[in-house]
Design an enzyme around this catalytic site. Structure first.
Site, PDB file in Angstrom:
ATOM      1  CB  THR A 106      29.658  37.275  78.008  1.00  0.00           C
ATOM      2  OG1 THR A 106      29.287  38.666  77.948  1.00  0.00           O
ATOM      3  CG2 THR A 106      31.159  37.422  78.595  1.00  0.00           C
ATOM      4  CB  THR A 163      27.090  37.187  81.026  1.00  0.00           C
ATOM      5  OG1 THR A 163      28.106  38.293  80.635  1.00  0.00           O
ATOM      6  CG2 THR A 163      27.821  35.805  81.021  1.00  0.00           C
ATOM      7  CB  THR A 165      25.109  38.335  84.491  1.00  0.00           C
ATOM      8  OG1 THR A 165      25.101  39.313  83.126  1.00  0.00           O
ATOM      9  CG2 THR A 165      23.917  38.438  85.260  1.00  0.00           C
ATOM     10  N   GLY A 166      27.028  40.929  85.007  1.00  0.00           N
ATOM     11  CA  GLY A 166      27.090  42.294  85.353  1.00  0.00           C
ATOM     12  C   GLY A 166      28.454  42.891  85.304  1.00  0.00           C
ATOM     13  CB  SER A 174      25.687  41.393  75.823  1.00  0.00           C
ATOM     14  OG  SER A 174      24.384  40.849  76.164  1.00  0.00           O
ATOM     15  NE  ARG A 231      35.993  44.102  81.054  1.00  0.00           N
ATOM     16  CZ  ARG A 231      34.740  43.334  81.328  1.00  0.00           C
ATOM     17  NH1 ARG A 231      34.498  42.680  80.209  1.00  0.00           N
ATOM     18  NH2 ARG A 231      34.348  43.541  82.425  1.00  0.00           N
TER      19      ARG A 231
HETATM   20  N1  ASP Z   1      30.091  39.822  83.233  1.00  0.00           N
HETATM   21  C1  ASP Z   1      30.392  40.297  81.872  1.00  0.00           C
HETATM   22  C2  ASP Z   1      31.498  40.982  81.797  1.00  0.00           C
HETATM   23  O1  ASP Z   1      32.063  41.852  82.543  1.00  0.00           O
HETATM   24  C3  ASP Z   1      29.478  41.306  81.450  1.00  0.00           C
HETATM   25  C4  ASP Z   1      27.872  41.151  81.950  1.00  0.00           C
HETATM   26  O2  ASP Z   1      27.436  40.102  82.370  1.00  0.00           O
HETATM   27  O3  ASP Z   1      27.112  41.817  81.999  1.00  0.00           O
HETATM   28  O4  ASP Z   1      32.364  40.628  80.926  1.00  0.00           O
END
Ligand code: ASP
Length: 309
Positions: free
Chosen positions: A183, A165, A216-217, A49, A193
């Site tokens: 990320t 991320t 992150t998320g 990721s 996106r």
């Molecule tokens: N924040 C990242 C995104 O939405 C993904 C992640 O950190 O899980 O691209």
């Protein structure tokens, strides 16, 4: 002189901390150290990721997002949706240093990379291609290519989109803060996106006068509250990094309640100019993070913040 501290998201951020810590101890600027740390994660083919070998978008293209910020000057740079470039965090730094802009995307970012000596490389590995082929039918069935508005289930689909991320925040011996966020975004994302990670204020914000924060998320939820800037402003008004991260999670939960959806998985880390750290995540995110200070590196588990009932 400050005691160096570095904090990075997720257990895979441990390699970032292990890379950045000795650099900080040796007196290197925080920004140099955290970018070197993030680059070590971008290099790791087992992390699907961040960087190459991640899960591509729905069309099979792997596009990467990154940003960097220097707490001393508020200088910042970012790239989004950039293909075939192995180290987007380093490219984001070049945007900061060699362009009059903050964010360059897509083909433009690729051209900028080429002009600055980056190579175009194949971003896939046999394993990442196999994973994409195997998981894609099931994912597309669930998502059914339907657009928002989100229902509670849509948000859960985002939670399942193979994401995470690496955000790395550092405090250097000179007392200055630096941060980076890099990320591949959500696996199977819509082409084009962009999430929070390359957006200054959402995925990252760093200001020596208040603190540093990173996220992150599920990026859509982090953008909605401008998560990292929110946390830094909370610290500016006197909150500890821990309190500020918890408040950001409460804000994510509150916006989800207002929209009638389940709170998505998001997590935040923060570091203040005195070296205090904080971390929090929304319920069921099971967020762990790596910290390096005093010559030690440890993995810690963040507190989960559920919606108020
Ligand atoms: N924040 C990242 C995104 O939405 C993904 C992640 O950190 O899980 O691209």
């Amino acid at each position: 002189m400050a005691d160096p501290v570095v904090i990075a998201t997720w257990p895979f951020g441990k390699v970032a901390v292990e890379t950045a810590s000795p650099l900080l101890t040796a007196g290197r600027p925080a920004l140099d150290a955290v970018i070197a740390g993030a680059q070590a994660v971008e290099e790791d083919p087992t992390v699907h990721s961040v960087g190459f070998a991640s899960i591509p978008d729905r069309l099979g293209r792997l596009t990467l997002d990154a940003c960097v910020m220097d707490g001393r000057t508020l200088a910042c740079g970012a790239v989004a949706c950039v293909e075939h470039i192995r180290h987007p965090a380093a490219l984001a730094r070049l945007v900061m240093e060699k362009s009059p802009h903050v964010l360059i995307v897509g083909e433009g970012a690729k051209w900028f990379a080429l002009q600055n000596g980056f190579l175009l490389e194949m971003p896939h590995t046999p394993e990442s291609i196999r994973e994409w082929y195997e998981k894609r039918p099931e994912f597309l069935k669930k998502a059914a290519l339907r657009p928002p508005p989100a229902s509670p289930d849509d948000i859960n689909v985002a939670d399942e989109q193979n994401h995470d991320t690496v955000t790395v925040l550092g405090l250097g011996r000179d007392g200055h803060l630096g941060g980076v966020c890099t990320t591949s975004g959500l696996g199977f994302k819509w082409p084009g996106r962009v999430g929070d990670s390359p957006l200054i204020g959402s995925g990252l914000y760093v200001d020596d006068e208040a603190g540093a924060a990173g996220a992150t998320g599920v990026g859509e939820e982090i953008i909605r509250i401008n998560g990292s800037f929110f946390i830094v402003e909370q610290m500016r008004s006197g909150k500890t990094p821990q309190q500020a991260c918890e408040l950001a999670c409460q804000r994510v939960n509150a916006t989800s309640v207002r929209r009638g959806v389940h709170p998505a998985n998001v997590a935040f880390v923060a570091l203040n100019p005195q070296g205090a750290i904080g971390a929090a995540c929304t319920r069921r995110t099971q967020f762990r993070y790596a910290v390096g200070r005093g010559g030690k590196v440890e993995l810690l588990t963040a507190i989960e913040i559920g919606p108020r009932v």
